[in-house]
Design a protein around this motif. Structure first.
Motif, PDB file in Angstrom:
ATOM      1  N   ALA A 269       0.892  -1.168   0.000  1.00 44.08           N
ATOM      2  CA  ALA A 269       0.000   0.000   0.000  1.00 44.08           C
ATOM      3  C   ALA A 269       0.923   1.209   0.000  1.00 44.08           C
ATOM      4  O   ALA A 269       2.121   1.081   0.297  1.00 44.08           O
ATOM      5  N   SER A 270       0.386   2.379  -0.325  1.00 38.70           N
ATOM      6  CA  SER A 270       1.240   3.573  -0.353  1.00 38.70           C
ATOM      7  C   SER A 270       1.782   3.861   1.045  1.00 38.70           C
ATOM      8  O   SER A 270       1.168   3.482   2.050  1.00 38.70           O
TER       9      SER A 270
ATOM     10  N   GLU B 298       1.855   6.640   2.670  1.00 43.63           N
ATOM     11  CA  GLU B 298       0.953   7.508   3.441  1.00 43.63           C
ATOM     12  C   GLU B 298      -0.203   6.693   4.027  1.00 43.63           C
ATOM     13  O   GLU B 298      -0.568   6.846   5.183  1.00 43.63           O
ATOM     14  N   GLU B 299      -0.763   5.833   3.204  1.00 42.80           N
ATOM     15  CA  GLU B 299      -1.887   5.021   3.698  1.00 42.80           C
ATOM     16  C   GLU B 299      -1.428   4.100   4.831  1.00 42.80           C
ATOM     17  O   GLU B 299      -2.113   3.904   5.832  1.00 42.80           O
ATOM     18  N   ARG B 300      -0.248   3.544   4.682  1.00 42.33           N
ATOM     19  CA  ARG B 300       0.261   2.637   5.717  1.00 42.33           C
ATOM     20  C   ARG B 300       0.495   3.373   7.033  1.00 42.33           C
ATOM     21  O   ARG B 300       0.210   2.863   8.105  1.00 42.33           O
TER      22      ARG B 300
ATOM     23  N   ASP C 215      -2.199  -4.642  -4.154  1.00 46.79           N
ATOM     24  CA  ASP C 215      -2.032  -3.314  -3.563  1.00 46.79           C
ATOM     25  C   ASP C 215      -3.331  -2.953  -2.853  1.00 46.79           C
ATOM     26  O   ASP C 215      -4.390  -2.934  -3.472  1.00 46.79           O
ATOM     27  N   SER C 216      -3.211  -2.710  -1.542  1.00 42.51           N
ATOM     28  CA  SER C 216      -4.437  -2.462  -0.775  1.00 42.51           C
ATOM     29  C   SER C 216      -4.762  -0.968  -0.657  1.00 42.51           C
ATOM     30  O   SER C 216      -5.719  -0.601   0.017  1.00 42.51           O
ATOM     31  N   THR C 217      -3.997  -0.093  -1.341  1.00 43.28           N
ATOM     32  CA  THR C 217      -4.269   1.349  -1.275  1.00 43.28           C
ATOM     33  C   THR C 217      -5.654   1.646  -1.842  1.00 43.28           C
ATOM     34  O   THR C 217      -5.941   1.297  -2.986  1.00 43.28           O
ATOM     35  N   GLY C 218      -6.484   2.260  -1.022  1.00 49.96           N
ATOM     36  CA  GLY C 218      -7.807   2.669  -1.501  1.00 49.96           C
ATOM     37  C   GLY C 218      -8.746   1.504  -1.761  1.00 49.96           C
ATOM     38  O   GLY C 218      -9.936   1.704  -2.003  1.00 49.96           O
TER      39      GLY C 218
END
Ligand code: DC
Length: 227
Positions: free
Chosen positions: A147-148, A150-152, A202-205
């Protein structure tokens, strides 16, 4: 069956691993908690974080136990030599100490051994950094979850509040997470990297449920083919 879930910190591995294990009726192993427990004990006993041999002796002579509540298939917490460290291993102090501890080859050797023995006892979802590459290179299903940054970092801050561990400074968490990623990815022994045959997610968003459902569907498909 072994489902390996690797990836950097905060990518959602624990949430995904636990949910997948619950849905499939598998056990679940958090290998990061094992490195954290050794880091906790090294600090407790004043063992130098640069002393590979002393850290290895500590890892070999310590008993790490995941304990369960009655009737609960997934572990509720972790203890080392009988001391419950479930909360104590989630502090910023351990976040820092665990990098050198997990980079020590003798610690890895001792813990990888234990992880293989645990995984051999049944169907497991195992999360970490080197599960698909080193610990279980023949795992039936390998996921590399990212994930990105920032998200992490946002997730890490939220997770600490949810665990009742208080608030953390977002910028500090972000910087620490990047520092650990760089350290974990560049260390000589078992660096963080996706196995060639791992599925990159990828779990971003993304809704974490979608990631969970996808892994469960793949595992069930494999089980059907294996029958
Ligand atoms: O997943 P985590 O943040 O709890 O992991 C703690 C540390 O342990 C992290 O710095 C990476 C390291 N680790 C490792 O090197 N190998 C594993 N299989 C699991 C964790």
């Amino acid at each position: 069956m072994i489902i390996a879930i690797d990836g950097p910190s905060g990518a959602g591995k624990s949430t995904v691993a636990e949910a997948v294990a619950r849905k499939l009726g598998f056990s679940c192993l958090d290998t990061g908690a094992m490195y954290r427990a050794i880091a906790w004990k090294a600090l407790e006993e004043g063992v130098s974080l640069e002393d590979d041999q002393a850290l290895g002796d500590l890892a070999r002579s310590s008993e790490i136990q995941f304990y369960h509540e009655a009737g609960e298939p997934l572990p509720k917490g972790v203890a080392i030599d009988g001391v419950d460290v479930t909360k104590a291993i989630r502090t910023a102090e351990i976040d820092k100490a665990v990098s050198p501890v997990s980079a020590a080859p003798s610690v890895r050797e001792a813990l990888v051994d234990q992880q293989r023995r645990i995984g051999a006892t049944g169907d497991y979802v195992i999360e970490g950094r080197d599960i698909g590459t080193v610990v279980f290179p023949n795992a039936e299903l390998k996921i590399f979850l990212t994930a990105s940054d920032e998200e992490r970092a946002h997730r890490r801050v939220r997770q600490n509040v949810d665990r009742g561990l208080g608030s953390m400074d977002y910028e500090e968490v972000l910087a620490d997470l990047r520092r650990r990623d760089a350290y974990d990815s560049s260390r000589a022994t078992s660096p963080l990297k996706a196995a060639d045959d791992a599925l990159l997610l990828d779990s971003t968003g993304a809704y974490i449920e979608e990631v969970i459902d996808k892994i469960c569907a793949l595992a069930l498909d494999l089980e059907r083919k294996g029958d």
